[in-house]
Enzyme design. Structure first.
Site, mmCIF file in Angstrom:
data_model
loop_
_atom_site.group_PDB
_atom_site.id
_atom_site.type_symbol
_atom_site.label_atom_id
_atom_site.label_comp_id
_atom_site.label_asym_id
_atom_site.label_seq_id
_atom_site.Cartn_x
_atom_site.Cartn_y
_atom_site.Cartn_z
ATOM 1 N N LEU A 271 0.995 -1.372 -0.259
ATOM 2 C CA LEU A 271 -0.073 -0.029 0.227
ATOM 3 C C LEU A 271 0.736 0.982 0.104
ATOM 4 O O LEU A 271 0.266 2.278 0.387
ATOM 5 C CB LEU A 271 -0.370 -0.123 0.662
ATOM 6 N N CYS A 281 7.552 -9.378 -13.760
ATOM 7 C CA CYS A 281 6.083 -10.198 -13.753
ATOM 8 C C CYS A 281 5.089 -9.405 -13.965
ATOM 9 O O CYS A 281 4.116 -9.594 -14.377
ATOM 10 C CB CYS A 281 6.906 -11.067 -12.114
HETATM 11 N N1 LIG Z 1 12.830 -12.660 -11.829
HETATM 12 C C1 LIG Z 1 11.114 -12.646 -10.912
HETATM 13 O O1 LIG Z 1 10.906 -12.467 -10.045
HETATM 14 C C2 LIG Z 1 10.385 -14.134 -10.797
HETATM 15 C C3 LIG Z 1 9.485 -14.142 -10.470
HETATM 16 C C4 LIG Z 1 8.455 -15.698 -10.134
HETATM 17 C C5 LIG Z 1 8.243 -15.810 -11.482
HETATM 18 N N2 LIG Z 1 9.358 -15.583 -12.367
HETATM 19 C C6 LIG Z 1 8.887 -16.766 -13.819
HETATM 20 O O2 LIG Z 1 10.292 -17.499 -13.849
HETATM 21 C C7 LIG Z 1 10.175 -18.166 -14.970
HETATM 22 C C8 LIG Z 1 12.129 -17.368 -15.060
HETATM 23 O O3 LIG Z 1 12.477 -15.835 -14.813
HETATM 24 P P1 LIG Z 1 13.439 -15.251 -14.684
HETATM 25 O O4 LIG Z 1 13.638 -14.130 -14.474
HETATM 26 O O5 LIG Z 1 14.588 -16.693 -14.138
HETATM 27 O O6 LIG Z 1 14.035 -15.257 -16.284
HETATM 28 P P2 LIG Z 1 15.383 -14.624 -16.592
HETATM 29 O O7 LIG Z 1 15.567 -14.656 -18.356
HETATM 30 O O8 LIG Z 1 16.390 -14.898 -15.620
HETATM 31 O O9 LIG Z 1 16.325 -16.274 -16.928
HETATM 32 C C9 LIG Z 1 16.214 -17.323 -17.794
HETATM 33 C C10 LIG Z 1 17.406 -18.334 -18.452
HETATM 34 O O10 LIG Z 1 16.454 -18.996 -19.180
HETATM 35 C C11 LIG Z 1 17.712 -19.684 -20.069
HETATM 36 N N3 LIG Z 1 16.914 -20.119 -21.168
HETATM 37 C C12 LIG Z 1 16.528 -20.295 -22.164
HETATM 38 N N4 LIG Z 1 15.738 -21.454 -22.652
HETATM 39 C C13 LIG Z 1 17.087 -22.621 -22.981
HETATM 40 C C14 LIG Z 1 16.625 -23.499 -22.655
HETATM 41 N N5 LIG Z 1 16.198 -23.854 -23.882
HETATM 42 N N6 LIG Z 1 17.777 -24.113 -21.814
HETATM 43 C C15 LIG Z 1 19.148 -23.967 -21.095
HETATM 44 N N7 LIG Z 1 18.512 -22.100 -21.026
HETATM 45 C C16 LIG Z 1 17.203 -21.506 -21.596
HETATM 46 C C17 LIG Z 1 18.161 -18.432 -20.192
HETATM 47 O O11 LIG Z 1 19.454 -18.280 -21.291
HETATM 48 C C18 LIG Z 1 18.118 -17.050 -19.524
HETATM 49 O O12 LIG Z 1 19.517 -17.838 -18.528
HETATM 50 C C19 LIG Z 1 9.751 -16.906 -16.177
HETATM 51 O O13 LIG Z 1 8.467 -17.693 -16.657
HETATM 52 C C20 LIG Z 1 9.610 -15.676 -14.997
HETATM 53 O O14 LIG Z 1 8.014 -15.332 -15.202
HETATM 54 C C21 LIG Z 1 10.114 -15.086 -12.481
#
Ligand SMILES: NC(=O)c1ccc[n+]([C@@H]2O[C@H](COP(=O)([O-])OP(=O)(O)OC[C@H]3O[C@@H](n4cnc5c(N)ncnc54)[C@H](O)[C@@H]3O)[C@@H](O)[C@H]2O)c1
Length: 464
Positions: A271, A281
């Protein structure tokens, strides 16, 4: 348990170090060579409190590799934590999730059972799609697959990622098979029962209750993630909408938030009026939820409004500056904070990026500071620094690592990210160096009285 994690971003790396700390046998796969090089040197590619020291502690137990074939065949559990970025129309792009599932299925051994878990935030129905991708690869390979699929949405908050991983409010698992649920219960047992010795940087909070593991069907688990983020996003947008009205009628939104937050049904968290949410996100997940709804022909006016109010906050702050300065053309504005929130270097969808772009478009010169995120912001804003004509570069955007260089000859300062560091600034010293000491406090960090006593013309959000 032998675990393979696909993706070593904010979610994948946090999960990898925490599970390794809990004595699981962890291997992590990423396609990004730069990240892997850093990880092989024992360096964290992301800034997250405590991650470097925990990575150093468990480094010798985690394998980092570019190849699923190196690690998946021997794993019992595979976690997919790859990105799900927005498509142009706002829907979540699940191609990386599907690609990862395909690559996993291509190297699974025929005589073994695997649990494949989707941790990425994905549109409702994606787990079903992942099951189809896996089944199709197995059929191409002429094998009968033995893979259980589960959804295990991630709720981490950047800046508090490790704290949240060791001491979550809940763990949600969506699966149709008892086997997958049992495997995930074994994976999280040390967290569910809090039987691990806490790392020194992350002591167990006092009176922390054991977290429940909620099990449900995959579609509901996927929906829980979107609904949780959308609810938090709209709580912030609600107080920002109230803040705008407070400015019209001379009420103080910080007092209003305190007064309503004391109602246990409402609660005081999320808030804080300000410049709204950004990051990887809320903007993406609210848009993706609207995308899911649109596919069903269903309208979600509350979610739409939460987004409208959120992005209006960025425009309003530029309007405030314009009103305070008469014009932005030729003015110099100092920016305090580029990361989308404190304690992270993440600038994805950060309010600062839009605000800087709008200021530059209006003719202002911008000097920006951030304790950690300058490199990422410089990359994200690199388009603004490209040559304007053949021989001229646009030098109206610069960055400084010395916050006390920021106000030099500036016409206004705008605080965008509420880093702790900014709470301790010498306001008098900042105000003294400015051409006109205007301070827009986009996160209501300072007391108006103190800022005014330091010589500032102070403008907060929803207060006077
Ligand atoms: N960042 C956050 O705060 C957060 C919180 C909750 C959920 N999420 C969700 O989690 C997921 C990941 O988020 P993030 O922030 O960690 O993303 P990010 O972009 O930081 O990391 C994703 C990683 O996956 C790798 N990658 C992609 N395709 C690949 C493959 N085929 N093989 C191997 N590596 C591969 C990329 O190179 C990258 O390093 C998303 O769906 C996001 O919405 C993120």
């Amino acid at each position: 348990m032998k675990i393979a994690i696909i993706g070593t971003g904010y979610v994948g790396l946090t999960t990898a170090v925490v599970l390794a700390y809990l004595n699981h046998d962890v291997a992590a796969v990423d396609k990004d060579e730069g990240k892997l090089n850093l990880l092989h040197e024992g360096k964290s590619p992301i800034h997250e409190p405590g991650i470097q020291s925990l990575l150093t502690e468990v480094q010798h137990t985690i394998r980092f590799t570019p190849s699923v074939a190196d690690v998946v065949p021997e794993a019992e559990l595979i976690l997919i934590a790859v990105g799900t970025p927005p498509k142009k129309n706002g829907e979540a792009d699940t191609q990386h999730v599907e690609q990862a599932a395909k690559e996993v299925a291509q190297v699974c051994l025929p005589d073994r059972h695997y649990t494949l878990v989707v941790k990425s935030t994905v549109p409702i129905g994606t787990n079903q799609r992942v099951a189809e991708v896996v089944a199709s690869v197995f059929s191409e390979r002429g094998l009968r697959g033995n893979v259980s699929i589960a959804s295990n949405p991630e709720f981490l908050q950047e800046g508090l990622a490790l704290q949240g991983a060791f001491y979550p409010d809940r763990i949600v698992v969506g699966a149709n098979s008892d086997e997958a649920i049992d495997t995930l219960r074994r994976l999280y047992k040390p967290i569910l029962e809090q039987t691990f010795d806490p790392p020194s940087e992350f002591p167990r909070p006092s009176a922390y209750p054991l977290p429940p593991m909620m099990t449900t069907d995959p579609n509901s688990a996927e929906m829980i993630k979107y609904a949780a983020n959308t609810f938090l996003a709209l709580k912030i947008s609600f107080i920002n909408e109230i803040a705008g009205l407070c400015e019209e009628v001379e009420a103080d939104v910080t007092e209003v938030a305190r007064g309503i937050g004391l109602d246990a049904r409402i609660g005081s968290r999320f808030l804080q009026a300000g410049l709204g949410w950004g990051g990887s996100c809320y903007p993406k997940d609210t848009a993706a939820l609207l995308g899911v709804a649109a596919q069903s022909g269903y309208r979600m006016p509350i979610t739409e409004a939460a987004r409208t109010v959120n992005f209006r906050q960025r425009e309003r702050v530029v309007e405030k500056l314009h009103n305070a300065l008469g014009t932005l053309n030729g003015k110099t504005v100092g920016i305090l904070g580029l990361a989308f929130k404190p304690n992270t270097d993440d600038v994805r969808e950060a309010p600062a990026l839009d605000i800087v772009r709008a200021l530059i478009a209006a003719g202002a010169t911008v000097r920006a500071h951030d304790p950690i995120a300058i490199a990422n912001a410089r990359r994200a804003l690199s388009g603004l620094q490209t040559p304007t004509t053949e021989n001229q570069t646009n030098n109206r955007l610069s960055f400084t690592e010395d916050v006390y260089e920021l106000p030099y000859d500036a016409d206004a300062l705008v605080l965008i990210t509420e880093w702790d560091f900014y709470h301790r600034l010498e306001l008098r010293r900042l105000a003294k160096q400015m051409k006109t000491p205007i301070l827009i406090d986009g996160r209501n960090v300072y007391s108006p009285e103190e800022a005014r006593a330091a010589g500032f013309h102070y403008i907060g959000i929803g207060r006077f």
